[in-house]
Design a protein around this motif. Structure first.
Motif, PDB file in Angstrom:
ATOM      1  N   ILE A  29      22.304  11.077  18.988  1.00  0.00           N
ATOM      2  CA  ILE A  29      22.201  10.721  20.429  1.00  0.00           C
ATOM      3  C   ILE A  29      23.363   9.713  20.799  1.00  0.00           C
ATOM      4  O   ILE A  29      24.065  10.190  21.729  1.00  0.00           O
TER       5      ILE A  29
ATOM      6  N   GLU B 175      19.222   5.831  28.602  1.00  0.00           N
ATOM      7  CA  GLU B 175      17.783   5.689  28.486  1.00  0.00           C
ATOM      8  C   GLU B 175      17.096   7.215  28.717  1.00  0.00           C
ATOM      9  O   GLU B 175      16.285   7.379  28.003  1.00  0.00           O
TER      10      GLU B 175
ATOM     11  N   PHE C 238      14.621  15.381  18.959  1.00  0.00           N
ATOM     12  CA  PHE C 238      15.543  14.718  18.451  1.00  0.00           C
ATOM     13  C   PHE C 238      15.781  13.061  18.393  1.00  0.00           C
ATOM     14  O   PHE C 238      15.350  12.594  19.509  1.00  0.00           O
ATOM     15  N   ASP C 239      16.028  12.514  17.406  1.00  0.00           N
ATOM     16  CA  ASP C 239      16.315  11.192  17.312  1.00  0.00           C
ATOM     17  C   ASP C 239      17.433  10.648  17.033  1.00  0.00           C
ATOM     18  O   ASP C 239      18.306  11.511  16.750  1.00  0.00           O
ATOM     19  N   ASP C 240      17.616   9.335  16.854  1.00  0.00           N
ATOM     20  CA  ASP C 240      19.225   8.894  16.789  1.00  0.00           C
ATOM     21  C   ASP C 240      19.298   8.268  15.477  1.00  0.00           C
ATOM     22  O   ASP C 240      20.245   7.486  15.115  1.00  0.00           O
ATOM     23  N   SER C 241      18.506   8.794  14.451  1.00  0.00           N
ATOM     24  CA  SER C 241      18.656   8.147  13.185  1.00  0.00           C
ATOM     25  C   SER C 241      19.899   8.269  12.510  1.00  0.00           C
ATOM     26  O   SER C 241      20.518   7.635  11.523  1.00  0.00           O
TER      27      SER C 241
ATOM     28  N   THR D   5      18.427   9.776  26.031  1.00  0.00           N
ATOM     29  CA  THR D   5      17.604   9.564  24.926  1.00  0.00           C
ATOM     30  C   THR D   5      16.189   9.764  25.178  1.00  0.00           C
ATOM     31  O   THR D   5      15.802  10.714  24.050  1.00  0.00           O
TER      32      THR D   5
ATOM     33  N   ARG E 174      20.043  20.064  21.705  1.00  0.00           N
ATOM     34  CA  ARG E 174      18.809  20.600  22.549  1.00  0.00           C
ATOM     35  C   ARG E 174      18.778  22.272  22.502  1.00  0.00           C
ATOM     36  O   ARG E 174      17.620  22.893  22.748  1.00  0.00           O
TER      37      ARG E 174
ATOM     38  N   ASN F 127       7.825   7.625  26.437  1.00  0.00           N
ATOM     39  CA  ASN F 127       7.527   9.052  26.717  1.00  0.00           C
ATOM     40  C   ASN F 127       5.992   9.423  26.810  1.00  0.00           C
ATOM     41  O   ASN F 127       5.345  10.286  27.667  1.00  0.00           O
TER      42      ASN F 127
ATOM     43  N   ASN G 130      14.527  12.586  22.636  1.00  0.00           N
ATOM     44  CA  ASN G 130      13.193  12.210  21.943  1.00  0.00           C
ATOM     45  C   ASN G 130      12.142  13.347  22.362  1.00  0.00           C
ATOM     46  O   ASN G 130      11.569  13.816  21.378  1.00  0.00           O
ATOM     47  N   GLN G 131      11.746  13.599  23.667  1.00  0.00           N
ATOM     48  CA  GLN G 131      10.968  14.629  24.111  1.00  0.00           C
ATOM     49  C   GLN G 131      11.213  15.956  23.436  1.00  0.00           C
ATOM     50  O   GLN G 131      10.108  16.465  23.032  1.00  0.00           O
TER      51      GLN G 131
END
Lengths: 1066, 479
Positions: B387, B369, B380-383, B372, B292, B245, B376-377
């Motif tokens: 995602i 990808e 939001f993350d995938d922790s 994702t 989002r 990104n 991320n942008q």
């Protein structure tokens, strides 16, 4: 004629002989008021003569065979007295009321008899001008001079006015005439830009035009030089005509004199838009009542939609009580109060205050054998119609002449002007201009008495147009009230909190030295200066719709002219006169501009200071200098009092043009033939005077400074640490040539019945070629415009002046004068090579004004409705007329004709005068009416029951049947707004411009008091619009003094003024 | 008499002599306010800001691009969302692209070429940077107006009335300019050490952007010229495009309001509140259970995310406006960046290129990808597996890849209205409806030539080869 020619020949023969001079004749020359200095006394048939001294005395040696003395003085009848055996000859000269001896001031201040002039000029009497009590001299010329047109924001306190003579010559350059006061060119800058002229410009203020500094009370006379033949000697700057102003000087009579003048006038709006009286503001919601319905603390309420700045709300009904805009202050007693839904008791007329203009002046004059002086002081104190607006101007003027010897004379004249204004009105489409609300976006139910309460108890703004009540759509419960401004601040809050202040300090004046080398040959040196510093401060308060800001601007202007002239003026005998002059002028001019402004808002409220800037302040500076060196020469030959020929040439060297083309020469020639002097008219009892004249002149114009080399311009701020530069959008040109105007004019003047009736007709035809202008270019070239010499524009027209005294009987006299002018204008060519056929000079949403090939200058373009062959409007299936997609020519914004008609009645000490002026043709597009209809404010949006039943547009369907489809008026007006046609109006008008009633108080009334020549008068200006096709508004009220005219947008109302005037001397 | 004539002539000569004294004129007429020479980098900085600012502007972005693809909806005075544009609408933008942004690049290029103090490598790098930016901007111009001046543009001496080129010719030209720029890059040498807001003179970053741009150009013409598209795309992917990104072509606006994000200026400085998030977008996000939503929109006064019905007449639109959602404050911050070409978009292109067989690989992986990267942008993350869950619920559908990629790209390109509009025209997903009260009976697929251009370059417009209406499709939009 033949006889005269022989006489002339004999003059040349005889002239070489000297005459025996063997006796002395002396005497005093007077007029009804006392001694007359400077009268020419010539022995008839010779060149021998002298002039009278300051006391009117003369002494002359004459030969024994001298027959008679001839006394001539400009403005007086030529008088011949047989000498006989007399050694003392006292003469009283009679003023020459006929045109024969009328004197006019011509280019470079040369006084000439009007009969000798081969071009059109028109004089305006200073007293008449002052009597109008206009504070801007441009406005006082309204209707007074044929071929002169006035436009602008007349009425706005200190607002700018535009004057053009014989139309516009330059596409985008200066089109207003040069103002010259006592020989000194006077700056007439105005600071409005194209955006402001078309009604935008972010609430920019109208700072007036700088020539308004000229004090009407100091003007003795004004001469309007119209054509190129008259103005060629002014070079570049005279190409749009010249207004020559001569200020008052001491009468050349010994002793002191004091004159005092006081006047007071009161101003009110002349024309205001009418609001419909049936429906309130906001919007009609989909709720059962049409109001916003909500529950607060268990009580059901209705409220209009505060946030909608329009008038499509529910119908008035006194039985419905609603929460008005001012019922939301939680700390106020009236929180939650409801009042009936009715039309307001006090509409926006209440907003305007009565303007007051007080002018007081005192002048002291004095003279003795060595010289004379006049010192005057004038105070202007003005309160505008907009709340919190004031303007004050102090003018001190002085002029004096001192005779160092018989041959050497020095004189000086100057004015110190100091003007302060505050609370000027913002112009156009901006929240800072309350007219935007009143004329375009308004809720009709608002009562102005209540609007005065413009703050909540906590001191923050209370506006009629808040974001408003927030209601839960599901429960109907009130969630809250957002008091922040949606679009419009409370107009009272605007006038109470916006800051606008400016001052101008100015001096203009000149110093003269005149030395008479020999009889008729003199040298004149003149140094002239006009300079001012103009400072303004503007502030936008914290708590309104616009970002708070503050800025200070300082502009300076200075111009110096050094002029030298050698004049040769001789009368070979009674029949042959020669006036010749050669001279030169060095002009240098400089302007500076400094602006410092806050960035990112203000930190503290109510503190207008650069230090209060949220971000680091922005500074802009600009310097502009130019110089023009010139030489000029004229020769004017008069033969037999009948034929006059004038030749003039001028050469300019301008700093703004490239070497090689920075020197240009232009000539003028004119001739006048007074045919009534011919023997054939000698005994004609009908024709008392007749003159034919013809003139040709050329004028040239240079460029603005710095147009020859391409540059980069800085962009603020830096991006982080990176400075930014850009290529300007306009491309400069190293090969510019001067632009050239050629003009031809002819005229006929005739007087009849012992000069009781007379007319003066002119026809002119003028073409300007090689215009220097920023030719718009496809931005795909990298530039939106480039500077070129291109295009030509032609103006022609007739000018007619008629003067008559229909009745003169005993103590009663009726004078009439009419002036009338036609205007034809065509943009002949723009730029063939570049393929440019049209320049959009200014535009609003729906209309634009263009300079377009084959059309008049500043033609209005916009969309119109489609019509069938019979001219019926074609209406679509939805009941709304169909519009043509392309913008079409909707008319010229220039009038076809204009003029004024004045009648003056005098009976003994009383006089009554009235001036009606008019304009025919020209169009105006009203953005105010466009949005007022869109907003449902004007009566036609609420006619009959159209809001309930729909309106049926008068027209035919696409298949040719009569339209019967009703359309909701809101949908209708909110669809057609972008079609300019319905909001384009004929700008013709007839106005009752002026009425004065005066009484000269006889000196006997004052008995032994020193007071004399007292006069009291009542006056009214701009009293009524007698005829206009533009509904509600004033067709003359547009935005500012620039070239873009015809686009009305939130006009500031023009003013009607009434007042009185008192003057006396002692 | 004779003496007088002599005197007269003498003095006349004196006056002429004095007046003709013009040696000061050169100095008097030298512009003290503007320089005649500046470093090329100062023009570069201004061009970068000006172009980013234009693409993100109210006029091109949230009052046009984002409305055309129904990401936003107009609350009041709803003219643009009903396709009531006219020839005056785009004057400022057209002029800004050509005469301000791109021309400053052209002028900077001339200065670089004329600068004898630069080494060949640096000169090549600086020229490449300027040319890459020009290609990027010109593609936006042609994608917006279709046929536009290109081959005769920016040459005022030779072409005062530049002709319009067909979009196909323009694309051919842009590809060759871009290829030349890529070839000229020397990654071991600096470009613009000063003035480069995007990449700070890092030529490797410029090379990645140039190849990502080449990928975008290639994919845009995939429907109309698959052969060329395939070549461009595989060359670009082989040479190396964005891989993260933060490598994206992103303009970071500054906090000073004069160089701040246009969303911020419009809302916070100009106090305009004219746009709500559209009902179409909110409904799509809700249907997809897309996190989002909370990053794109703000809650309405009722505390919910409520979309605003797109394309209503003024009255009903305004009545609804009080209770609908505004854009999220994060996109209206002064320093909110302009995501001009992102890693996510590059990945979407890659997925589509694989799907079309231009290059090898797994389209679904690339798609995942891409989504994702977009998540991320937007923060939001995938922790917590959000995602992954999202992708599981909304997997790539090779059978209807246009919908998969089209809808996700439309979401990923939120706030980049012009690019979202271009990709929607090409892919035709998501399916958008013409509102009932629209003035035109189709969704516009091009902007109008401007009244300025019609007035100043009318013949060229007449010979442009297309009608000046909003339903004329770009050359690359074949269905």
């Amino acid at each position: 004629m033949m006889k005269k020619l022989l006489l002339m020949l004999s003059f040349f023969l005889i002239a070489s002989y000297s005459w025996a001079q063997d006796r002395t004749v002396s005497g005093t020359v007077t007029d009804k008021d006392g001694p007359l200095p400077g009268v020419n006394v010539i022995v008839k048939g010779t060149t021998i003569g002298t002039t009278t001294d300051l006391d009117g005395n003369y002494k002359l040696s004459v030969s024994s065979d001298a027959e008679a003395l001839v006394f001539t003085y400009i403005g007086y009848e030529k008088t011949e007295v047989t000498i006989g055996s007399k050694s003392v000859i006292d003469v009283t000269l009679n003023p020459d009321v006929q045109q024969l001896g009328e004197v006019v001031v011509t280019a470079l201040g040369v006084s000439r008899e009007k009969r000798s002039i081969g071009y059109s000029t028109q004089s305006v009497d200073g007293e008449k001008l002052a009597e109008s009590r206009e504070t801007n001299i441009i406005n006082s010329l309204q209707g007074a001079v044929a071929g002169v047109q006035i436009q602008g924001s007349q009425g706005a306190m200190g607002g700018s006015s535009r004057i053009t003579i014989r139309g516009a010559n330059s596409f985008l350059g200066e089109n207003q005439p040069l103002f010259v006061v006592d020989g000194m060119p006077i700056n007439n800058d105005n600071y409005s830009n194209a955006n402001q002229q078309s009604g935008f410009g972010g609430g920019a203020y109208d700072y007036g035009n700088a020539a308004s500094d000229i004090n009407p009370n100091d003007i003795a006379s004004m001469e309007v030089l119209k054509g190129a033949a008259a103005t060629a000697l002014y070079g570049t700057r005279g190409s749009n005509g010249v207004i020559l102003i001569t200020t008052k000087s001491a009468s050349q009579k010994k002793g002191l004199g004091v004159s005092i003048n006081s006047s007071a006038t009161f101003e009110n709006p002349l024309a205001l838009m009418e609001h419909q009286q049936k429906y309130g503001g906001g919007a009609t919601t989909s709720s059962p009542s049409g109001f916003v319905e909500f529950i607060e603390d268990g009580t059901n309420y209705l409220a209009p939609v505060y946030s909608k700045d329009g008038a499509w709300g529910p119908k008035y009904d006194p039985s419905i009580n609603v929460r008005h805009w001012d019922s939301w202050d939680p700390n106020a007693a009236n929180y939650g109060e409801t009042r009936p839904w009715v039309a307001p008791e006090n509409e926006y007329e209440e907003f305007f205050e009565t303007g007051v203009t007080l002018t007081n002046s005192v002048a002291v004059t004095g003279a003795n054998d060595e010289g004379d002086f006049r010192l005057s002081y004038t105070n202007l104190d003005q309160k505008g119609m907009m709340p919190n607006s004031e303007l004050g101007r102090n003018t001190v003027s002085f002029n004096s002449t001192y005779n160092l010897s018989d041959k050497l004379k020095v004189s000086a004249a100057g004015s110190l002007i100091q003007q302060d204004a505050s609370g000027r009105n913002a112009t156009g489409y901006a929240n800072a201009n309350p007219m935007q609300g009143f004329y375009q976006w308004w809720q009709t139910q608002l009562d102005f008495d209540r609007l005065k309460d413009d703050t909540f108890t906590d001191g923050t703004q209370q506006t009629w147009n808040p974001v408003g009540a927030q209601v839960d759509p599901n429960t109907g419960q009130l969630l809250g009230f957002d008091p922040s401004v949606r679009f419009f601040d409370n107009p009272y809050w605007v006038r109470n909190n916006y800051l606008q202040e400016d001052t101008r300090d100015r001096f203009f004046g000149n110093f003269n030295l005149n030395y008479e080398l020999t009889d008729g040959l003199s040298v004149n040196l003149k140094a002239m200066r006009d300079g001012f510093t103009f400072r303004s401060r503007e502030g936008v308060p914290v708590g309104g719709i616009n970002q708070p800001s503050y800025n200070e601007v300082t502009r300076t202007f200075g111009e110096t002219n050094l002029e030298g002239k050698i004049l040769y003026d001789t009368q070979f005998n009674e029949d042959i006169t020669l006036n010749a002059m050669v001279g030169g002028n060095l002009m240098s001019q400089g302007r500076t501009y400094n602006r410092i402004a806050t960035v990112g808002g203000l930190v503290l409220p109510n503190f207008y200071n650069i230090a209060n800037s949220a971000g680091s302040p922005q500074v802009n500076t600009d310097f502009e200098n130019r110089a023009i060196n010139s030489v000029f020469s004229t020769a004017s030959l008069g033969l037999f009092y009948t034929v006059y020929v004038d030749l003039a040439i001028r050469g300019d060297w301008s700093s703004t043009l490239p070497e090689g083309s920075n020197n240009y020469w232009y000539p003028s020639v004119s001739t006048s033939f007074v045919f009534s002097e011919l023997d054939a008219f000698a005994d004609n009892s009908v024709i008392s005077f007749g003159k034919l004249r013809a003139g040709y002149g050329q004028a040239a114009n240079d460029a603005s400074p710095y147009q020859l080399r391409n540059v980069y311009s800085n962009v603020v701020p830096n991006f982080g640490s990176f400075p930014r530069y850009t290529v300007p959008n306009s491309r400069r040109n190293p090969n510019l040539l001067p632009e050239i105007t050629n003009e031809f004019e002819v005229g006929l003047e005739m007087n009849f019945l012992n000069n009781r009736v007379g007319f003066d007709v002119s026809y002119y035809d003028r073409t300007t070629v090689n215009q220097i202008f920023n030719v718009p270019s496809s931005s795909a070239t990298g530039f939106t415009s480039r500077l070129l010499n291109a295009g030509s524009m032609r103006n022609s027209g007739f000018e007619v002046m008629v003067n008559a005294t229909p009745v003169e009987s005993g103590d009663f006299r009726w004078d009439m004068n009419l002036n009338f002018a036609t205007f034809n204008n065509e943009v002949v060519e723009l730029n063939e090579e570049a393929g440019v056929e049209s320049i959009i000079a200014g535009s609003t949403w729906a209309a634009d004004v263009r300079v377009q090939k084959g059309f008049p200058y500043m033609s209005l373009f916009g969309q119109t409705f489609q019509t069938d062959e019979d001219g019926n409007t074609i209406v679509g299936a939805n009941g709304i007329p169909l519009a043509n997609q392309d913008r079409e020519f909707l008319g010229s914004t220039i009038a076809d004709f204009a003029g004024g008609f004045r009648n003056t009645f005098t009976y003994k000490n009383f006089s009554v005068g009235a001036l009606i002026d008019f304009q025919g043709g020209g169009v105006i597009h009203s953005t105010s009416l466009q949005w007022a209809k869109y907003s449902g404010m004007t009566p036609e949006t609420a006619e009959g029951n159209i809001r309930e039943e729909g309106l049926i547009v008068d027209g035919v369907t696409e298949t040719g049947e009569t339209n019967t489809t009703a359309v909701d008026p809101q949908t209708y007006y909110q669809t057609i707004w972008s079609v300019a046609g319905p909001n384009v109006y004929d700008a013709s008008f007839v106005k009752l411009r002026e009425v004065t009633v005066g009484y000269n108080i006889p000196n006997s009334v004052f008995g032994n008091l020193a007071i004399k020549d007292a006069r009291i008068s009542f006056l009214g200006r701009n009293l009524a619009i007698l005829f206009s096709n533009l509904p509600y508004l004033d067709p003359q009220g547009v935005n500012g003094a620039g070239n873009i005219q015809g686009l009305e947008n939130a006009q500031v109302p023009t003013s009607r003024s009434l007042g009185f005037d008192l003057s006396f001397k002692f | 008499m004779k003496n007088i004539s002599k005197l007269y002539i003498m003095l006349a000569s004196l006056f002429v002599g004095l007046a003709a004294c013009t040696q000061d004129f050169e100095e008097i007429n030298t512009d003290p306010n503007n320089p005649t020479d500046v470093p090329a980098s100062t023009l570069l900085t201004q061009a970068q800001f000006s172009l980013a600012n234009r693409v993100w502007s109210r006029q091109m972005n949230f009052e046009f691009g984002m409305l055309m693809v129904q990401q936003f909806s107009q609350g009041e005075y709803a003219e643009d969302s009903r396709y009531n544009q006219n020839v005056s609408t785009f004057n400022v933008s057209w002029n800004s692209f050509y005469a301000s942004g791109i021309y400053d690049l052209v002028a900077a290029r001339e200065l670089v070429q004329a600068n004898e103090s630069l080494t060949d490598a640096i000169k090549g790098n600086q020229t490449a940077v300027l040319d890459i930016l020009k290609v990027w901007a010109m593609q936006i111009v042609t994608d917006t107006w279709v046929n536009v001046p290109y081959s005769e543009a920016f040459n005022p001496d030779e072409f005062s009335n530049p002709a319009y080129d067909s979009q196909q010719e323009i694309y051919t030209g842009l590809v060759s300019e871009l290829n030349a720029a890529i070839a000229a890059i020397n990654e071991s040498e600096p470009g613009f050490n000063s003035g480069d807001v995007f990449y700070g003179g890092d030529m490797a970053a410029w090379a990645r952007f140039a190849n990502s741009l080449k990928l975008k150009i290639g994919m845009r013409i995939a429907d109309v010229d698959a052969g060329t598209a395939s070549t461009l795309v595989s060359e670009a992917l082989n040479a190396g495009v964005f891989t993260a990104n933060d490598e994206g072509f992103i303009f970071n606006f500054a906090s000073d309001q004069r160089i701040a994000n246009p969303f911020y200026v419009d809302n916070a400085i100009n106090n305009r509140d004219d746009f709500a998030v559209s009902g179409v977008l909110v409904q799509t996000l809700k249907d997809l259970n897309d996190p989002r939503l909370t990053a794109f929109a703000d809650t309405s006064i009722t505390g919910d995310y409520t979309g605003h019905t797109y394309g209503l007449l003024d009255g009903p639109s305004f009545e609804e406006f009080a209770t609908t959602s505004r854009p999220n404050p994060s996109i209206r911050e002064a320093t909110a960046p302009a995501y001009l070409l992102t890693y996510a978009e590059v990945k979407f292109f890659e997925a589509e290129a694989i799907e079309r067989g231009f290059v090898g690989g797994n389209a679904a992986t690339a798609y995942n990808e891409a989504v994702t990267a977009s998540m991320n942008q937007w923060g939001f993350d995938d922790s917590e597996g959000a995602i992954t869950d999202y992708l599981t619920a909304n997997p790539y559908n090779a059978a209807n890849w246009e919908e998969s990629i089209g809808v996700q790209k439309w979401l990923a390109l939120y706030t980049n209205g012009l690019e979202a509009w271009a990709e929607w025209r090409r892919i035709d997903f998501p399916q958008l409806a013409v509102p009932e009260d629209a003035v035109r009976d189709y969704i516009p697929v091009r902007a109008l030539y401007t009244s300025d251009e019609l007035g100043n370059n009318g013949n060229a417009v007449s010979n442009s080869g297309i009608n000046n209406e909003m339903n004329v499709k770009p050359w690359w939009d074949v269905n």
